[in-house]
Design a protein around this motif. Sequence first.
Motif, PDB file in Angstrom:
ATOM      1  N   THR A  66      -3.717  -2.246   1.891  1.00  0.00           N
ATOM      2  CA  THR A  66      -2.413  -1.979   2.387  1.00  0.00           C
ATOM      3  C   THR A  66      -1.829  -2.956   3.409  1.00  0.00           C
ATOM      4  OG1 THR A  66      -3.093  -0.702   4.291  1.00  0.00           O
ATOM      5  CG2 THR A  66      -2.735   0.466   2.215  1.00  0.00           C
ATOM      6  N   HIS A  67      -2.549  -3.712   4.201  1.00  0.00           N
ATOM      7  CA  HIS A  67      -2.000  -4.996   4.972  1.00  0.00           C
ATOM      8  C   HIS A  67      -3.296  -5.681   5.480  1.00  0.00           C
ATOM      9  CE1 HIS A  67      -2.906  -1.644   7.468  1.00  0.00           C
ATOM     10  NE2 HIS A  67      -2.935  -2.239   8.567  1.00  0.00           N
ATOM     11  N   CYS A  90       0.598 -10.307   2.829  1.00  0.00           N
ATOM     12  CA  CYS A  90      -0.733  -9.692   3.357  1.00  0.00           C
ATOM     13  C   CYS A  90      -1.492 -11.095   3.040  1.00  0.00           C
ATOM     14  CB  CYS A  90      -1.055  -8.419   2.760  1.00  0.00           C
ATOM     15  SG  CYS A  90      -2.823  -8.064   2.807  1.00  0.00           S
ATOM     16  N   GLY A 159       7.580  -3.364   3.702  1.00  0.00           N
ATOM     17  CA  GLY A 159       7.660  -4.128   4.816  1.00  0.00           C
ATOM     18  C   GLY A 159       8.954  -4.874   4.928  1.00  0.00           C
ATOM     19  N   HIS A 162       5.164  -2.253   9.819  1.00  0.00           N
ATOM     20  CA  HIS A 162       4.075  -2.325  10.625  1.00  0.00           C
ATOM     21  C   HIS A 162       3.642  -3.771  10.735  1.00  0.00           C
ATOM     22  CE1 HIS A 162      -0.333  -2.452  10.891  1.00  0.00           C
ATOM     23  NE2 HIS A 162      -0.056  -1.717  11.997  1.00  0.00           N
ATOM     24  N   THR A 163       3.535  -4.436   9.501  1.00  0.00           N
ATOM     25  CA  THR A 163       3.318  -5.863   9.175  1.00  0.00           C
ATOM     26  C   THR A 163       4.069  -6.443   8.330  1.00  0.00           C
ATOM     27  OG1 THR A 163       1.634  -5.592   7.659  1.00  0.00           O
ATOM     28  CG2 THR A 163       0.658  -5.603   9.824  1.00  0.00           C
ATOM     29  N   ASP A 166       3.226  -4.821   4.449  1.00  0.00           N
ATOM     30  CA  ASP A 166       2.850  -3.502   3.993  1.00  0.00           C
ATOM     31  C   ASP A 166       3.047  -2.965   2.800  1.00  0.00           C
ATOM     32  OD1 ASP A 166       2.460  -2.940   7.046  1.00  0.00           O
ATOM     33  OD2 ASP A 166       4.737  -2.853   7.329  1.00  0.00           O
ATOM     34  N   VAL A 182       1.684   2.049   7.884  1.00  0.00           N
ATOM     35  CA  VAL A 182       2.985   2.633   8.147  1.00  0.00           C
ATOM     36  C   VAL A 182       3.178   3.820   8.835  1.00  0.00           C
ATOM     37  CG1 VAL A 182       5.028   3.145   6.962  1.00  0.00           C
ATOM     38  CG2 VAL A 182       3.716   1.101   6.217  1.00  0.00           C
ATOM     39  N   TRP A 199      10.825  -0.298   9.794  1.00  0.00           N
ATOM     40  CA  TRP A 199       9.673   0.718   9.993  1.00  0.00           C
ATOM     41  C   TRP A 199      10.261   2.325   9.561  1.00  0.00           C
ATOM     42  CZ3 TRP A 199       5.451   0.076  14.148  1.00  0.00           C
ATOM     43  CH2 TRP A 199       4.028   0.662  13.772  1.00  0.00           C
TER      44      TRP A 199
END
Length: 311
Positions: A66-67, A90, A159, A162-163, A166, A182, A199
């Motif tokens: 997911t990341h 990612c 995204g 969170h990064t 995402d 997330v 976010w």
Amino acid sequence: MELREIGNDVYACLQEDRGLGTSNSGLVNRGGGLVVDTFWDLPHTRQLIDTYARVWKGPASRVVNTHHNGDHCWGNQLFSDAEIIGHRRCAAAFAKESPATMQMLREAAGSASPAIAALAQALAAWDFSGIELHPPTTLIDDELRLDLDGIRVHLRYVGPAHTAGDVIVHLPEQRVVFTGDVLFRLCTPIGWEGTFERWIAALDEIIALDPQVIVPGHGPLCGVEGPREMQAYLRYVRAEAKRSFASGLSVLDAAKRIDLGPYAGWTEPERIVFSVERAYRELRGEPFDAPIDVMAMFQGMYELRRSQIFK
Ligand SMILES: [Zn+2]
């Protein structure tokens, strides 16, 4: 580690939230098998594999990350024959975190810095030795749709929240969403590269999918109340941080001043330092991926925790 059947041939493997690194994973047990996120170290990922082996017919042929945070992908190498899937960003950020550095921190219990000694203690349950980074090689830009023997699996980029990279995993017929980080549930979120606006919008996207079961990156299963409460937290912290910024307070003093109200019961409330720092970065007009001084953040969290204990 707890295995939960959350749909027909769909499972979640939940680690009880004990702070840093206790993430969740998912399994779609069809079409060769697809695992959503591995764990932070090899021993915990071996345990994850043993847990899934109770229900699967053979090792999963696909892993989705997911990341890039290690607690979601540092067990990838144990799925040696699997196709590793993730967002382009990612994969690009994969080497940002280093297992060797984490192992060094874990062994720093005797450090002269109390903040580092406390971090070492928080890492004691993990063993970062032997980890080789296996980044995604199948890269997503916006969306990837799979059909696993009749279970539709949609990987969607949401995204930078969170990064930068995402991805959420949505099973429309099963009404299940695996959110990665997330969503943090009943534990205080940490954000890395991203913005409050993105976010909050990513959480809106999860709500709009109308899921029945949400598997957060950390914390217990939930419904749409999970993303709704986290949105409220983010909005509240952003507004409070804005006031503190206007009155010239430091990030740490702002974090000390903010009354957590209903969120005080979430685990690791001191992580608010990360959110205040993000708000300050945005108020200074910095880009979403401006570098973060991670050790300063952990030092701030340590000081905030101490000030709360001695209040
Ligand atoms: Zn995580």
